[in-house]
Design an enzyme around this catalytic site. Structure first.
Site, mmCIF file in Angstrom:
data_model
loop_
_atom_site.group_PDB
_atom_site.id
_atom_site.type_symbol
_atom_site.label_atom_id
_atom_site.label_comp_id
_atom_site.label_asym_id
_atom_site.label_seq_id
_atom_site.Cartn_x
_atom_site.Cartn_y
_atom_site.Cartn_z
ATOM 1 N N HIS A 195 0.831 -1.210 0.000
ATOM 2 C CA HIS A 195 0.000 0.000 0.000
ATOM 3 C C HIS A 195 0.863 1.257 0.000
ATOM 4 O O HIS A 195 0.545 2.234 -0.663
ATOM 5 C CB HIS A 195 -0.962 0.001 1.196
ATOM 6 C CG HIS A 195 -2.256 -0.684 0.893
ATOM 7 N ND1 HIS A 195 -2.357 -2.051 0.817
ATOM 8 C CD2 HIS A 195 -3.486 -0.195 0.602
ATOM 9 C CE1 HIS A 195 -3.607 -2.373 0.504
ATOM 10 N NE2 HIS A 195 -4.315 -1.262 0.372
ATOM 11 N N LYS B 239 -9.859 -8.144 8.101
ATOM 12 C CA LYS B 239 -10.501 -8.433 9.389
ATOM 13 C C LYS B 239 -10.237 -7.251 10.301
ATOM 14 O O LYS B 239 -9.210 -6.582 10.183
ATOM 15 C CB LYS B 239 -9.961 -9.722 9.992
ATOM 16 C CG LYS B 239 -8.479 -9.629 10.364
ATOM 17 C CD LYS B 239 -8.018 -10.806 11.175
ATOM 18 C CE LYS B 239 -6.508 -10.823 11.362
ATOM 19 N NZ LYS B 239 -6.044 -10.166 12.595
#
Lengths: 181, 278
Positions: A38, A103
């Site tokens: 990222h 999650k």
């Protein structure tokens, strides 16, 4: 709670059908990316360079799989904790990313970006990496190979089992803890 | 002085790394089965079913239970009358590297600033306690990053006592919410010093989930913390439910008269550890 079978790339119409708590079976091509990837994706954007995949309608899976043994396309491949990607996610959502898979909780900026640009956040079961691996039929590294487990992979999934944690309308599935005052 | 060959130690460590990452310990599996029977939330029960299926599949296919095969943490109890020819640390690290390489386990160790992966999961984190006698016991734990990130150390004031400890532990689990892959297991270190409390908290995670602390007072404290945490209702994967925590294991040590150190080491449900004795 409804159950939906969806195929990537996802459209605004797909996203508008989804509500927190719905079950989704996702098929098609998705992209893996976690912390280091990222950072590099956003560095590419800052430099005005193209991303290694088209973000429009795309789904990013926050996963760093274990190495593939002989005869398997990928190793164990469950979700990692998503909040570490919160610093980067709104940028990608604004470019048309329709869903992320991980999650754990997202921050307010990510939820706002999902409302504004019609995107959702899916949860996959953490610690079920062997089970989830069985729903991945192909995988190849398409960028940042030097990152090892953190490289960006193009993965093909079939009926990948997901829950809608945050929908595009402000709905959230996670329980609020009953903290004593 | 008894002598053990480095090759023997390395081979055993490599075996443990591979085995622990693909076979859930029996006590953890039993606890998941009990939890499936006891959980009243349907979403929660579905998570337990998936985790049991995942454990079966990992054992059968030898894919790791979780892609995060952790930093490799070792607790060593080494007799003062035994030595490892060629060096204990070297033998453990070589075994770990071979186990992670040959077992297709994920290498998750990186430079803290450049974030460059070390490539072979080195270094291992090794804690050694010297013990009387000539036995050598090596416990291995695959400690994943997601649950480790939710762990905390604090230095309470002695006046805060048990009430302060309980509040801190319960609040920590509440704030962690779905992030550490609940249901979690908590290793709680009370006392010692700033670095000793987390060391014993983590070591407490090596205990069997269904054991009872030999000191009834500490056993009662563990039960009280477990009930307090499960009252949060976070449930499996944060989806809501009765079972947020599978077990609480407390380790205590005397501390400075000015201090009350407290460490909460959060462990996910995939509690992968094994031990070997020489």
């Amino acid at each position: 709670m409804a159950t939906h079978s969806l195929t990537t790339p996802l459209t605004d119409a797909d996203i508008e059908k989804l509500r927190a708590g719905d079950v989704v079976r996702l098929s098609g091509v998705i992209y893996s990316g976690r912390d280091a990837a990222h950072k590099k994706l956003v560095e590419l954007l800052d430099a005005g360079k193209p991303l290694p995949f088209d973000p429009r309608g795309a789904v990013i899976y926050y996963v760093g799989p274990s190495p593939a043994p002989a005869g398997r396309p990928i190793g164990s491949a469950g979700p990692t904790t998503s909040y570490r990607m919160d610093a980067y996610a709104p940028r990608l959502i604004a470019l048309g990313l329709k869903a992320s898979i991980g999650k754990g909780k997202r921050n307010d900026e990510v939820k706002k970006a999902m409302r504004e640009h019609k995107a959702v956040y899916f949860g996959a079961t953490g610690g079920a990496g062997a089970l989830l691996s069985m729903r991945i039929t192909a995988s190849r590294v398409i960028a940042f190979e030097e990152l090892g487990p953190e490289a960006v992979r193009e993965m093909t999934v079939r009926d990948f089992p997901l829950l809608v944690i945050n929908d595009a309308f402000g709905g959230e599935l996670y329980a609020t803890p009953n903290l004593p005052d | 002085m008894r002598e053990i060959g480095a090759a023997e130690v390395s081979a055993a460590v490599a075996r443990m790394c591979r085995s622990a990452n693909t076979k859930l310990p029996d006590d953890v599996r039993r606890k998941l089965e009990e939890s499936l029977a006891r959980e009243t939330s349907e979403a929660g029960r579905e998570i337990f079913r998936q985790l049991l299926e995942n454990a079966d599949l990992a054992f059968k296919t030898k894919l790791p239970l979780c892609q995060d095969c952790g930093l490799a943490v070792f607790y060593v109890e080494m007799g003062e009358d035994v030595r490892v020819a060629g060096g204990l640390n070297k033998a453990i690290i070589e075994g770990m590297v071979a186990g992670y390489r040959d077992g297709f386990l994920r290498k998750s160790s990186c430079d803290p600033m450049t974030r460059r992966n070390t490539g072979d999961n080195t270094p291992a984190i090794i804690h050694v306690d010297l013990t009387p006698g000539d036995k050598l016991k090596i416990s291995y734990m695959a400690k994943g990053g997601g649950s480790e990130n939710m762990s905390r150390v604090t230095m309470l004031a002695p006046s805060q006592g048990w009430k302060g400890i309980k509040e801190f532990v319960v609040r920590r689990v509440a704030e962690a919410g779905p992030n550490p892959c609940p249901p979690v297991i908590l290793g709680v270190g009370i006392g010692g010093t700033f670095e000793y409390a987390p060391r014993i908290a983590k070591k407490a995670l090596l205990r069997k989930l269904d054991d009872t602390h030999p000191d009834p007072k500490i056993a009662a404290m563990e039960a009280e913390l477990l009930a307090g945490v499960n009252a949060l209702g976070i449930g499996p994967m944060g989806l809501g439910g009765d079972i947020t925590c599978l077990a609480v294991k407390i380790a205590m040590a005397p501390c400075h008269i000015a201090s009350l150190p407290l460490a909460v080491n959060v462990q996910c449900h995939s509690a992968r550890h094994e031990e070997v004795e020489f």
